[in-house]
Design a protein around this motif. Sequence first.
Motif, PDB file in Angstrom:
ATOM      1  N   LEU A 112      20.541  71.310  61.264  1.00  0.00           N
ATOM      2  CA  LEU A 112      20.758  69.911  61.622  1.00  0.00           C
ATOM      3  C   LEU A 112      20.130  68.992  60.582  1.00  0.00           C
ATOM      4  CD1 LEU A 112      20.036  70.020  65.482  1.00  0.00           C
ATOM      5  CD2 LEU A 112      22.249  70.100  64.315  1.00  0.00           C
ATOM      6  N   PRO A 113      20.697  67.831  60.367  1.00  0.00           N
ATOM      7  CA  PRO A 113      20.141  66.894  59.379  1.00  0.00           C
ATOM      8  C   PRO A 113      18.747  66.416  59.774  1.00  0.00           C
ATOM      9  CG  PRO A 113      21.890  65.857  60.659  1.00  0.00           C
ATOM     10  CD  PRO A 113      21.918  67.313  60.996  1.00  0.00           C
ATOM     11  N   PRO A 116      18.668  62.193  62.613  1.00  0.00           N
ATOM     12  CA  PRO A 116      17.445  61.860  63.366  1.00  0.00           C
ATOM     13  C   PRO A 116      16.757  63.059  64.010  1.00  0.00           C
ATOM     14  CG  PRO A 116      19.340  61.585  64.780  1.00  0.00           C
ATOM     15  CD  PRO A 116      19.871  62.116  63.470  1.00  0.00           C
ATOM     16  N   TRP A 117      17.323  64.294  63.871  1.00  0.00           N
ATOM     17  CA  TRP A 117      16.898  65.424  64.694  1.00  0.00           C
ATOM     18  C   TRP A 117      15.483  65.893  64.402  1.00  0.00           C
ATOM     19  CZ3 TRP A 117      19.817  65.758  68.695  1.00  0.00           C
ATOM     20  CH2 TRP A 117      21.151  65.334  68.600  1.00  0.00           C
ATOM     21  N   HIS A 118      15.014  65.719  63.175  1.00  0.00           N
ATOM     22  CA  HIS A 118      13.661  66.155  62.839  1.00  0.00           C
ATOM     23  C   HIS A 118      12.666  64.998  62.867  1.00  0.00           C
ATOM     24  CE1 HIS A 118      14.772  70.271  61.340  1.00  0.00           C
ATOM     25  NE2 HIS A 118      15.965  69.685  61.295  1.00  0.00           N
ATOM     26  N   LYS A 119      13.128  63.828  63.209  1.00  0.00           N
ATOM     27  CA  LYS A 119      12.263  62.641  63.210  1.00  0.00           C
ATOM     28  C   LYS A 119      11.855  62.203  64.624  1.00  0.00           C
ATOM     29  CE  LYS A 119      12.625  62.149  58.729  1.00  0.00           C
ATOM     30  NZ  LYS A 119      11.462  62.401  57.845  1.00  0.00           N
ATOM     31  N   PHE A 120      12.480  62.779  65.626  1.00  0.00           N
ATOM     32  CA  PHE A 120      12.228  62.342  67.001  1.00  0.00           C
ATOM     33  C   PHE A 120      12.229  63.560  67.914  1.00  0.00           C
ATOM     34  CE2 PHE A 120      13.550  60.673  71.174  1.00  0.00           C
ATOM     35  CZ  PHE A 120      12.659  59.607  71.317  1.00  0.00           C
ATOM     36  N   PRO A 121      11.267  63.668  68.851  1.00  0.00           N
ATOM     37  CA  PRO A 121      11.210  64.833  69.760  1.00  0.00           C
ATOM     38  C   PRO A 121      12.263  64.743  70.870  1.00  0.00           C
ATOM     39  CG  PRO A 121       9.437  63.301  70.282  1.00  0.00           C
ATOM     40  CD  PRO A 121      10.136  62.744  69.060  1.00  0.00           C
ATOM     41  N   PHE A 122      13.509  65.066  70.523  1.00  0.00           N
ATOM     42  CA  PHE A 122      14.608  64.917  71.473  1.00  0.00           C
ATOM     43  C   PHE A 122      14.451  65.814  72.703  1.00  0.00           C
ATOM     44  CE2 PHE A 122      16.763  62.981  67.850  1.00  0.00           C
ATOM     45  CZ  PHE A 122      17.424  61.926  68.462  1.00  0.00           C
ATOM     46  N   THR A 123      13.910  67.034  72.499  1.00  0.00           N
ATOM     47  CA  THR A 123      13.791  67.961  73.633  1.00  0.00           C
ATOM     48  C   THR A 123      12.936  67.379  74.748  1.00  0.00           C
ATOM     49  OG1 THR A 123      14.121  69.954  72.296  1.00  0.00           O
ATOM     50  CG2 THR A 123      12.900  70.212  74.354  1.00  0.00           C
ATOM     51  N   THR A 124      11.739  66.920  74.410  1.00  0.00           N
ATOM     52  CA  THR A 124      10.852  66.384  75.441  1.00  0.00           C
ATOM     53  C   THR A 124      11.384  65.073  76.019  1.00  0.00           C
ATOM     54  OG1 THR A 124       9.524  65.492  73.619  1.00  0.00           O
ATOM     55  CG2 THR A 124       8.739  67.506  74.678  1.00  0.00           C
ATOM     56  N   PHE A 125      12.045  64.281  75.162  1.00  0.00           N
ATOM     57  CA  PHE A 125      12.609  63.020  75.642  1.00  0.00           C
ATOM     58  C   PHE A 125      13.716  63.282  76.668  1.00  0.00           C
ATOM     59  CE2 PHE A 125      15.882  59.683  75.239  1.00  0.00           C
ATOM     60  CZ  PHE A 125      15.134  58.582  75.648  1.00  0.00           C
TER      61      PHE A 125
END
Length: 348
Positions: A112-113, A116-125
């Motif tokens: 993944l790029p 934004p995938w490595h800049k924001f904790p999407f899993t916990t969000f």
Amino acid sequence: MVRNNPNVVVVTILFLLLSLPLVSCEECSSKYEGGCHDKNEALKLKVIAIFCILLSSMIGVCIPIFTTSVPALKPDGDLFVVIKAFACGVILAIGYMHVMPDSFADLTSPCLPQHPWHKFPFTTFIAMISAIFTLMVDSFSLSYFKKKLPVSSSVNNLETTKELELGHVHGHGLAIANGHEKNVNAEQLLRYRVVAQVLELGIVVHSVVIGLSMGASENPCTIKPLIAALCFHQLFEGMGLGGCILQADYGVKMKVIMVFFFSVTTPFGIALGIGLSEVYSDTSPTALIVEGVLNAISAGLLNYMALVDLLANEFMGTKLQSRIKLQLLCYIAVFLGAGGMSVMAIWA
């Protein structure tokens, strides 16, 4: 309304998975690649896995339902409470130790790029939003059905009427007290039913995803330990769900529907993965995002259900609050269930 949710979720997942792109990122390696790669051997193991996991799921979810003839295992018995606490610990560990790490791995994949995938904790969000949304569904469902309770609970009204008639003989005050008690019991039954259906919803989502992942694998060295891990996973998760179904006191038809969906979703996911193995790529950005988001949603839902609707509801209830020794045994059971399922993450 809540009853049809598992069907809708399965159809939605199928639609998303069938729309995955067929071309994967060249710089990314599959999470199933390694020195052990044999397509034919993997297929044999996956067919074995379908039947083993199906059998384990059916046994796990049916144990609480078909052991009611044993006095010690009735829903109001001490042993049933301890076993349910163990199963709740298993469900909690599945959310925190199995589903959430899988989501982290998918949504932070190098495929993944960075933005934004490595800049924001999407899993916990996403897990946080899922837990809040589950609370909304839980709350609104109870509010909606409580308003209809006096009209829809015909059995409850019949029992209350009978007790009111008995009250004319034994005293009007007793009849009112019994009628109030029956209404309280009907509300508690409604609570159990909402909990059982929402819990199954989260399990169905997770089961399809893990089944698909296994079905797409062509690595026998990975599949072998996964079969054992998933069998135990489904067995104890099924016991937790089966206990909720038993307490919900459903009719035979609804019990069969819920047992069927729990039992077949993981084998169905494996079969779907086998069918899509020629075109499915676990390094595809769309595949990673879909799996990661679904796992995060499932993690938030399972964690909320395990902590709030199952454990907190049980431990804050009058039965455990009035008996410290039983409460201590249940805590030990929770730790054993959560610890055992956490250790299994090594092989899963």
